[in-house]
Design a protein around this motif. Structure first.
Motif, PDB file in Angstrom:
ATOM      1  N   PHE A  54      -5.571  -4.265  12.510  1.00  0.00           N
ATOM      2  CA  PHE A  54      -5.119  -2.946  12.068  1.00  0.00           C
ATOM      3  C   PHE A  54      -6.150  -2.374  11.095  1.00  0.00           C
ATOM      4  O   PHE A  54      -6.525  -3.049  10.133  1.00  0.00           O
ATOM      5  N   THR A  55      -6.599  -1.149  11.341  1.00  0.00           N
ATOM      6  CA  THR A  55      -7.618  -0.582  10.457  1.00  0.00           C
ATOM      7  C   THR A  55      -7.040  -0.062   9.152  1.00  0.00           C
ATOM      8  O   THR A  55      -7.795   0.341   8.264  1.00  0.00           O
ATOM      9  N   ASP A  56      -5.729  -0.059   9.051  1.00  0.00           N
ATOM     10  CA  ASP A  56      -5.080   0.201   7.765  1.00  0.00           C
ATOM     11  C   ASP A  56      -3.649  -0.318   7.851  1.00  0.00           C
ATOM     12  O   ASP A  56      -3.212  -0.822   8.878  1.00  0.00           O
ATOM     13  N   GLY A  57      -2.920  -0.209   6.754  1.00  0.00           N
ATOM     14  CA  GLY A  57      -1.512  -0.575   6.773  1.00  0.00           C
ATOM     15  C   GLY A  57      -1.243  -1.959   6.229  1.00  0.00           C
ATOM     16  O   GLY A  57      -2.155  -2.756   5.990  1.00  0.00           O
ATOM     17  N   PRO A  58       0.038  -2.283   6.066  1.00  0.00           N
ATOM     18  CA  PRO A  58       0.434  -3.527   5.403  1.00  0.00           C
ATOM     19  C   PRO A  58       0.114  -4.791   6.177  1.00  0.00           C
ATOM     20  O   PRO A  58       0.011  -5.870   5.590  1.00  0.00           O
ATOM     21  N   VAL A  59      -0.042  -4.710   7.509  1.00  0.00           N
ATOM     22  CA  VAL A  59      -0.287  -5.909   8.295  1.00  0.00           C
ATOM     23  C   VAL A  59      -1.786  -6.193   8.450  1.00  0.00           C
ATOM     24  O   VAL A  59      -2.184  -7.172   9.070  1.00  0.00           O
ATOM     25  N   SER A  60      -2.642  -5.347   7.881  1.00  0.00           N
ATOM     26  CA  SER A  60      -4.042  -5.748   7.748  1.00  0.00           C
ATOM     27  C   SER A  60      -4.082  -6.823   6.665  1.00  0.00           C
ATOM     28  O   SER A  60      -3.246  -6.825   5.755  1.00  0.00           O
ATOM     29  N   PRO A  61      -5.000  -7.787   6.743  1.00  0.00           N
ATOM     30  CA  PRO A  61      -4.993  -8.891   5.776  1.00  0.00           C
ATOM     31  C   PRO A  61      -5.078  -8.451   4.319  1.00  0.00           C
ATOM     32  O   PRO A  61      -4.567  -9.146   3.430  1.00  0.00           O
ATOM     33  N   GLY A  62      -5.701  -7.312   4.050  1.00  0.00           N
ATOM     34  CA  GLY A  62      -5.757  -6.803   2.688  1.00  0.00           C
ATOM     35  C   GLY A  62      -4.553  -5.974   2.296  1.00  0.00           C
ATOM     36  O   GLY A  62      -4.476  -5.466   1.178  1.00  0.00           O
ATOM     37  N   GLY A  63      -3.580  -5.823   3.230  1.00  0.00           N
ATOM     38  CA  GLY A  63      -2.371  -5.060   2.965  1.00  0.00           C
ATOM     39  C   GLY A  63      -1.286  -5.907   2.330  1.00  0.00           C
ATOM     40  O   GLY A  63      -1.461  -7.094   2.068  1.00  0.00           O
ATOM     41  N   GLU A  64      -0.128  -5.298   2.121  1.00  0.00           N
ATOM     42  CA  GLU A  64       0.919  -5.923   1.313  1.00  0.00           C
ATOM     43  C   GLU A  64       1.834  -6.880   2.078  1.00  0.00           C
ATOM     44  O   GLU A  64       2.494  -7.724   1.464  1.00  0.00           O
ATOM     45  N   ALA A  65       1.914  -6.774   3.392  1.00  0.00           N
ATOM     46  CA  ALA A  65       2.879  -7.583   4.147  1.00  0.00           C
ATOM     47  C   ALA A  65       2.601  -9.074   3.970  1.00  0.00           C
ATOM     48  O   ALA A  65       1.481  -9.536   4.200  1.00  0.00           O
ATOM     49  N   PHE A  66       3.625  -9.821   3.581  1.00  0.00           N
ATOM     50  CA  PHE A  66       3.579 -11.233   3.210  1.00  0.00           C
ATOM     51  C   PHE A  66       2.302 -11.642   2.493  1.00  0.00           C
ATOM     52  O   PHE A  66       1.704 -12.692   2.729  1.00  0.00           O
ATOM     53  N   GLY A  67       1.883 -10.770   1.543  1.00  0.00           N
ATOM     54  CA  GLY A  67       0.833 -11.125   0.594  1.00  0.00           C
ATOM     55  C   GLY A  67      -0.545 -10.616   0.949  1.00  0.00           C
ATOM     56  O   GLY A  67      -0.947 -10.655   2.112  1.00  0.00           O
ATOM     57  N   VAL A  68      -1.254 -10.127  -0.066  1.00  0.00           N
ATOM     58  CA  VAL A  68      -2.645  -9.708   0.100  1.00  0.00           C
ATOM     59  C   VAL A  68      -3.514 -10.958   0.210  1.00  0.00           C
ATOM     60  O   VAL A  68      -3.411 -11.877  -0.608  1.00  0.00           O
ATOM     61  N   MET A  69      -4.368 -11.004   1.219  1.00  0.00           N
ATOM     62  CA  MET A  69      -5.182 -12.189   1.451  1.00  0.00           C
ATOM     63  C   MET A  69      -6.576 -12.016   0.880  1.00  0.00           C
ATOM     64  O   MET A  69      -7.201 -10.955   1.024  1.00  0.00           O
ATOM     65  N   LYS A  70      -7.077 -13.060   0.239  1.00  0.00           N
ATOM     66  CA  LYS A  70      -8.377 -13.011  -0.423  1.00  0.00           C
ATOM     67  C   LYS A  70      -9.499 -12.834   0.592  1.00  0.00           C
ATOM     68  O   LYS A  70      -9.454 -13.347   1.693  1.00  0.00           O
ATOM     69  N   GLY A  71     -10.507 -12.084   0.155  1.00  0.00           N
ATOM     70  CA  GLY A  71     -11.682 -11.903   0.988  1.00  0.00           C
ATOM     71  C   GLY A  71     -11.609 -10.740   1.941  1.00  0.00           C
ATOM     72  O   GLY A  71     -12.546 -10.535   2.733  1.00  0.00           O
ATOM     73  N   PHE A  72     -10.517  -9.985   1.888  1.00  0.00           N
ATOM     74  CA  PHE A  72     -10.357  -8.841   2.784  1.00  0.00           C
ATOM     75  C   PHE A  72     -10.227  -7.552   1.971  1.00  0.00           C
ATOM     76  O   PHE A  72      -9.597  -7.528   0.915  1.00  0.00           O
ATOM     77  N   THR A  73     -10.813  -6.487   2.490  1.00  0.00           N
ATOM     78  CA  THR A  73     -10.778  -5.183   1.839  1.00  0.00           C
ATOM     79  C   THR A  73      -9.373  -4.609   1.839  1.00  0.00           C
ATOM     80  O   THR A  73      -8.666  -4.698   2.851  1.00  0.00           O
ATOM     81  N   ARG A  74      -8.992  -4.015   0.730  1.00  0.00           N
ATOM     82  CA  ARG A  74      -7.716  -3.301   0.688  1.00  0.00           C
ATOM     83  C   ARG A  74      -7.816  -2.057   1.559  1.00  0.00           C
ATOM     84  O   ARG A  74      -8.798  -1.310   1.481  1.00  0.00           O
ATOM     85  N   PRO A  75      -6.817  -1.799   2.396  1.00  0.00           N
ATOM     86  CA  PRO A  75      -6.871  -0.602   3.250  1.00  0.00           C
ATOM     87  C   PRO A  75      -6.773   0.672   2.431  1.00  0.00           C
ATOM     88  O   PRO A  75      -6.358   0.648   1.275  1.00  0.00           O
ATOM     89  N   SER A  76      -7.160   1.772   3.020  1.00  0.00           N
ATOM     90  CA  SER A  76      -7.142   3.069   2.338  1.00  0.00           C
ATOM     91  C   SER A  76      -5.735   3.452   1.922  1.00  0.00           C
ATOM     92  O   SER A  76      -4.763   3.189   2.636  1.00  0.00           O
ATOM     93  N   ALA A  77      -5.636   4.087   0.763  1.00  0.00           N
ATOM     94  CA  ALA A  77      -4.358   4.607   0.290  1.00  0.00           C
ATOM     95  C   ALA A  77      -4.134   5.994   0.867  1.00  0.00           C
ATOM     96  O   ALA A  77      -5.088   6.714   1.177  1.00  0.00           O
ATOM     97  N   PRO A  78      -2.877   6.396   1.051  1.00  0.00           N
ATOM     98  CA  PRO A  78      -2.601   7.748   1.534  1.00  0.00           C
ATOM     99  C   PRO A  78      -3.206   8.793   0.612  1.00  0.00           C
ATOM    100  O   PRO A  78      -3.263   8.617  -0.608  1.00  0.00           O
ATOM    101  N   GLY A  79      -3.662   9.880   1.200  1.00  0.00           N
ATOM    102  CA  GLY A  79      -4.174  10.997   0.405  1.00  0.00           C
ATOM    103  C   GLY A  79      -5.613  10.864  -0.025  1.00  0.00           C
ATOM    104  O   GLY A  79      -6.066  11.625  -0.894  1.00  0.00           O
ATOM    105  N   GLU A  80      -6.370   9.923   0.546  1.00  0.00           N
ATOM    106  CA  GLU A  80      -7.780   9.760   0.180  1.00  0.00           C
ATOM    107  C   GLU A  80      -8.539  11.074   0.421  1.00  0.00           C
ATOM    108  O   GLU A  80      -8.608  11.561   1.554  1.00  0.00           O
TER     109      GLU A  80
END
Length: 362
Positions: free
Chosen positions: A87-113
């Motif tokens: 997923f190029t954004d959203g909670p199920v990307s490894p840097g997203g919030e779903a069941f924990g943010v995973m180390k080493g992955f970029t946080r996805p873009s926030a709404p309203g960028e």
């Protein structure tokens, strides 16, 4: 050719491999809401192997959450092939919030960028990180939910020009799904945009397009788009949508079986296009999802149909249809379960465009 290279078969007739989506099956993917008979991979994978499935489709993040080595071991023990969702954004990307943010992955873009160039580059970075991380699992395909539906065509062109060039230079096997919320959410957007990228591989989920177009599966113009893009499709998500939603309550029921047959005609067009291109294998995943995709009774949220059985019925229907078109020796190995057989049968027939001229957009 790249996709076929993921499978070790002698050249010959095209074969059907059936994957099972883990959405609505495991506890961590709303299996509890769907009343799934399995909650963990340890019991699920042996059950799927026994039923004849060739592999599983799941988010990369799920495999990382389970644990890399444990996941690899379970897959190997049960002789399962893997398709990963990224997923190029959203909670199920490894840097997203779903069941924990995973180390080493970029946080996805926030709404309203506000910086749209930065927005495209962040989507691209999040995409690349997941595709690279997936390689150690040796997936047969990576299915990307790419961009957002509000991206402009130039923004999307910037992303795909970079992503497709990068995929090709690294020999990464990635396809991009026709999914609501994503850039290819609409058949009409795809119609106008995809000619720029004839080499882009697609995962077709026509349930989204019939919903976005607010029509039925006999629609001539929508069918024209599906058949036009079929040459780019390498994998199909078999879910039945309708005018007002991406998932009918139960495609086995009399009031919805015509929609099932309409989607089958679209899925058939992909098989025919693949066969003409010399594909050695065709892959599919039945993908009816849990609540709130699946309709429920008010108050108690009891699903109106059991999606474990619905998805297995779709797998059995497609097995039978593939045998009709390409021979019983080449079709899926899926067998009836204790709770679901191949009934009721469907009769999709030929394309609604058969014998009609002049349907198109040029």
């Amino acid at each position: 050719a790249e996709y076929m290279g993921a499978f070790q078969f002698e050249k010959g007739e095209m074969r059907l491999l059936t994957f099972r989506s883990l959405w609505g099956v495991l506890d961590i993917s709303d299996g509890i809401l769907a009343r799934s008979p399995h909650s963990r991979l340890e019991t699920l994978l042996p059950a799927l192997k026994k039923l004849g499935y060739d592999g599983i489709e799941l988010p990369l993040k799920t495999a990382l959450f389970v644990g890399k080595e444990h996941f690899k071991q379970l897959v190997a023990q049960n002789d399962m092939k893997v398709i990963f969702l990224v997923f190029t954004d959203g909670p199920v990307s490894p840097g997203g919030e779903a069941f924990g943010v995973m180390k080493g992955f970029t946080r996805p873009s926030a709404p309203g960028e506000p910086d749209k160039s930065k927005l495209v580059q962040t989507h691209l970075q999040v995409f690349k990180e997941q595709v690279e991380a997936a390689q150690e699992f040796d997936p047969v395909l990576i299915n990307s939910h790419s961009l957002k539906d509000y991206f402009t065509a130039p923004m999307a062109a910037d992303f795909f020009a970079s992503a497709l060039s990068w995929q090709k230079s690294n020999n990464f096997n990635v396809a991009h799904e026709t999914h609501r919320k994503r850039f290819l959410h609409s058949p009409w957007v795809a119609r106008d945009f995809l000619p720029q990228f004839p080499d882009m591989k697609l995962v077709l989920d026509a349930s989204h397009w019939v919903n976005v177009a607010e029509t039925n599966s006999d629609d001539l113009d929508l069918t024209k788009v599906v058949e036009d893009v079929a040459n780019q499709v390498v994998h199909v998500h078999c879910r039945v949508g309708y005018d007002h939603g991406p998932q009918v309550p139960d495609p086995r029921s009399p009031q919805w079986i015509s929609y099932m047959e309409g989607h089958e005609r679209w899925w058939d067009s992909v098989w025919n296009a693949q066969a003409k291109q010399g594909f050695q294998v065709s892959t599919m995943s039945p993908e009816h999802g849990p609540p709130n995709y699946q309709m429920t009774l008010p108050w108690n949220r009891e699903p109106v149909a059991n999606i474990w059985d619905v998805n297995h019925w779709i797998a059995l229907r497609r097995k039978e249809r593939f045998a009709e078109l390409f021979g019983a020796e080449n079709t899926s190995r899926v067998i009836a379960s204790d709770t679901q057989n191949e009934l009721p049968r469907t009769r999709p027939g030929s394309s609604v465009l058969t014998g009609r001229g002049g349907v198109g957009f040029k």
